[in-house]
Write an enzyme that holds these catalytic residues in place. Structure first.
Site, mmCIF file in Angstrom:
data_model
loop_
_atom_site.group_PDB
_atom_site.id
_atom_site.type_symbol
_atom_site.label_atom_id
_atom_site.label_comp_id
_atom_site.label_asym_id
_atom_site.label_seq_id
_atom_site.Cartn_x
_atom_site.Cartn_y
_atom_site.Cartn_z
ATOM 1 N N CYS A 290 111.400 96.250 89.130
ATOM 2 C CA CYS A 290 110.219 96.685 88.447
ATOM 3 C C CYS A 290 109.308 95.408 88.445
ATOM 4 C CB CYS A 290 109.929 97.821 87.898
ATOM 5 S SG CYS A 290 111.037 99.194 87.817
ATOM 6 N N MET A 291 108.128 95.698 87.923
ATOM 7 C CA MET A 291 107.348 94.498 87.486
ATOM 8 C C MET A 291 107.963 93.862 86.121
ATOM 9 S SD MET A 291 103.300 94.260 86.650
ATOM 10 C CE MET A 291 102.835 94.755 88.185
ATOM 11 N N ASP A 292 108.337 94.816 85.157
ATOM 12 C CA ASP A 292 108.621 94.027 84.084
ATOM 13 C C ASP A 292 110.069 94.651 83.479
ATOM 14 O OD1 ASP A 292 105.735 93.969 83.713
ATOM 15 O OD2 ASP A 292 105.870 96.089 83.495
ATOM 16 N N ARG B 51 112.017 58.593 92.583
ATOM 17 C CA ARG B 51 111.223 59.877 91.771
ATOM 18 C C ARG B 51 112.284 60.827 91.854
ATOM 19 N NH1 ARG B 51 108.690 58.115 96.306
ATOM 20 N NH2 ARG B 51 109.154 60.034 97.665
ATOM 21 N N LYS C 207 106.481 67.782 88.264
ATOM 22 C CA LYS C 207 105.307 68.764 88.641
ATOM 23 C C LYS C 207 105.912 70.408 88.430
ATOM 24 C CE LYS C 207 107.539 68.168 93.101
ATOM 25 N NZ LYS C 207 107.527 67.371 94.369
ATOM 26 N N TYR D 197 111.946 103.099 91.157
ATOM 27 C CA TYR D 197 111.101 103.373 91.938
ATOM 28 C C TYR D 197 111.673 103.680 93.519
ATOM 29 C CZ TYR D 197 107.107 101.671 89.091
ATOM 30 O OH TYR D 197 106.221 101.469 88.078
ATOM 31 N N ARG E 230 103.654 65.094 106.510
ATOM 32 C CA ARG E 230 102.971 65.867 105.478
ATOM 33 C C ARG E 230 101.877 64.733 105.138
ATOM 34 N NH1 ARG E 230 106.381 68.011 100.600
ATOM 35 N NH2 ARG E 230 106.187 65.908 99.786
ATOM 36 N N HIS F 202 108.495 59.305 101.982
ATOM 37 C CA HIS F 202 109.194 60.793 101.279
ATOM 38 C C HIS F 202 109.991 61.138 102.627
ATOM 39 C CE1 HIS F 202 110.080 64.099 98.725
ATOM 40 N NE2 HIS F 202 109.528 64.885 99.588
HETATM 41 C C1 LIG Z 1 108.704 66.846 94.503
HETATM 42 C C2 LIG Z 1 108.759 65.283 95.178
HETATM 43 C C3 LIG Z 1 109.958 64.563 94.678
HETATM 44 C C4 LIG Z 1 111.097 65.210 93.910
HETATM 45 O O1 LIG Z 1 112.096 65.625 94.866
HETATM 46 P P1 LIG Z 1 113.322 66.119 94.135
HETATM 47 O O2 LIG Z 1 114.045 66.583 95.669
HETATM 48 O O3 LIG Z 1 113.010 67.288 93.427
HETATM 49 O O4 LIG Z 1 114.042 65.205 93.547
HETATM 50 C C5 LIG Z 1 109.827 63.184 95.248
HETATM 51 N N1 LIG Z 1 108.897 62.699 95.850
HETATM 52 C C6 LIG Z 1 107.739 63.543 96.188
HETATM 53 C C7 LIG Z 1 106.746 63.194 97.113
HETATM 54 C C8 LIG Z 1 107.797 64.967 95.948
HETATM 55 O O5 LIG Z 1 106.806 65.659 96.447
#
Ligand SMILES: *Cc1c(COP(=O)(O)O)cnc(C)c1O
Length: 365
Positions: free
Chosen positions: A310-312, A218, A41, A264, A135, A165
């Site tokens: 700065c921005m850049d 995950r 992601k 700046y 969540r 999670h």
């Molecule tokens: C982002 C996410 C992960 C990955 O977590 P890490 O700490 O980066 O390994 C796993 N499960 C869910 C639901 C997440 O949102």
């Protein structure tokens, strides 16, 4: 349209061998039948989604997890035919699109399911259980049973997985974690039929806790070689190899006289004759203003960013004159994302996610 700076002297280098090693080490650490899903992601935490997905697949990842449907669609568009789970909430109107692309989505309450129009083809869903994260997810055994029953009634939805999670997996103190884990185990045990993919582990959980009775992990932050938290660094089962470095080059080098100012607000004032270099990177690249004062590395010597970012562009103070074109390491080596995170008062996740598309990524190995 986001433009990438292929013709500029600022770039992120992503070491594919490091990503492969992190995945292979984790896979060796896991029981044999536990699949590793690469979490890609947010443009693979700033590392570039498609290249990371390709690398993860080479290293043995069995599928991908993303946060939003568009990330999953981009993977399909690029030709990945692997398992993909969208872990966030997908608007019901797009469930048909997910089904058509064989993308698994998350069911997190009964209303999401009952409001679903009949689908043109089968949709794989994973049921999210909120065991303490507060969540996304259902919060009771009754809700799980209700959803199981509703899915059993439908011909167009398959309950492929169930997951949760953890809120505190990256802490050494495990009492809250244990409570969530026990709750999840109880929910799974109470199901009429155990789904094919029961998973709970993010990186911290996959690294620190036994996964024998689960089917997948995950794996996110640690695939990129970063620790889920500084606290558990010494408890990790193997060394992680950070994949990302951020480089730039001095585009102008000049000598300031006492009383001269920089950037700046003219907040920085030279107190003596001193050499400074202008660097072509700024907050629009994700090198945010809070980096002011941060020490960057030039040939192993640390030098501070002076004045405002700065921005850049930004400016560093040199100990002596350097040639234009000298390479500067902003993140990488001893100047790790963890060091930057500590300086910015944030977490390593945010340091790499901040990098904008304007920074080109170069892949090595
Ligand atoms: C982002 C996410 C992960 C990955 O977590 P890490 O700490 O980066 O390994 C796993 N499960 C869910 C639901 C997440 O949102």
């Amino acid at each position: 349209m986001a433009v990438t700076g292929w013709h500029r002297s600022t770039w992120a280098e992503v070491d594919r061998a490091a990503i492969r090693a992190n995945i292979q080490n984790e896979q060796a650490h896991l029981p044999e039948n536990v699949a590793l899903f690469a979490v890609v992601k947010a443009d693979a935490y700033g590392h570039g989604m498609l290249e990371v997905a390709k690398t993860a697949k080479e290293a043995g990842a069995k599928g991908f997890c993303v946060a939003i449907l568009d990330e999953a669609l981009a993977l399909r568009e690029a030709g990945f035919d692997d398992f993909i789970l969208v872990m966030g909430a997908v608007p019901q109107a797009f469930a048909g699109l997910a089904a058509q692309k064989q993308i698994a989505v998350t069911v997190f309450d009964i209303e999401w399911l009952t409001g679903l129009a009949p689908l043109p083809m089968n949709l794989d869903v994973h049921l999210k259980v909120d065991t303490g994260m507060g969540r996304l997810g259902v919060r009771s055994m009754e809700a799980v049973r209700e959803i199981e029953a509703e899915i059993a009634k439908r011909e167009d939805v398959t309950l492929e997985g169930i997951f949760t999670h953890f809120a505190t997996a990256d802490q050494l103190e495990t009492s809250y974690f244990e409570k969530q884990l026990a709750c999840f185990r109880q929910v799974v045990a109470s199901m009429a039929v155990r789904p094919a993919l029961v998973h709970c582990a993010n990186s911290a959980t996959a690294l620190l806790h036994e996964q024998a009775d689960f089917d997948a992990v995950r794996f996110g932050i640690s695939m990129y070689g970063l620790t889920p938290s500084p606290e558990i660094l010494s408890a990790l089962p193997f060394d992680l190899r950070p994949a990302l470095s951020l480089y730039t080059e001095m585009v102008q080098v000049k000598e300031l006289m006492p009383g001269d100012h920089v950037s700046y607000g003219a907040t920085y004032e030279a107190t003596e004759c001193e050499w400074v270099a202008t660097l072509p990177i700024g907050y629009a690249d994700g090198f945010i203003r809070a980096y002011a004062g941060f020490l960057v590395s030039v040939e192993g010597v640390l030098m501070p960013i002076i004045g405002r970012v700065c921005m850049d562009q930004c400016i560093i103070k040199l100990p002596c004159e350097y040639p234009v074109g000298t390479k500067v390491t902003l993140i990488g080596g001893p100047n790790s994302a963890d060091v930057a995170a500590r300086y910015l008062n944030t977490i390593n996740y945010e340091v790499t996610c901040l990098l904008s598309e304007r920074v080109p990524k170069k892949y090595i190995h």
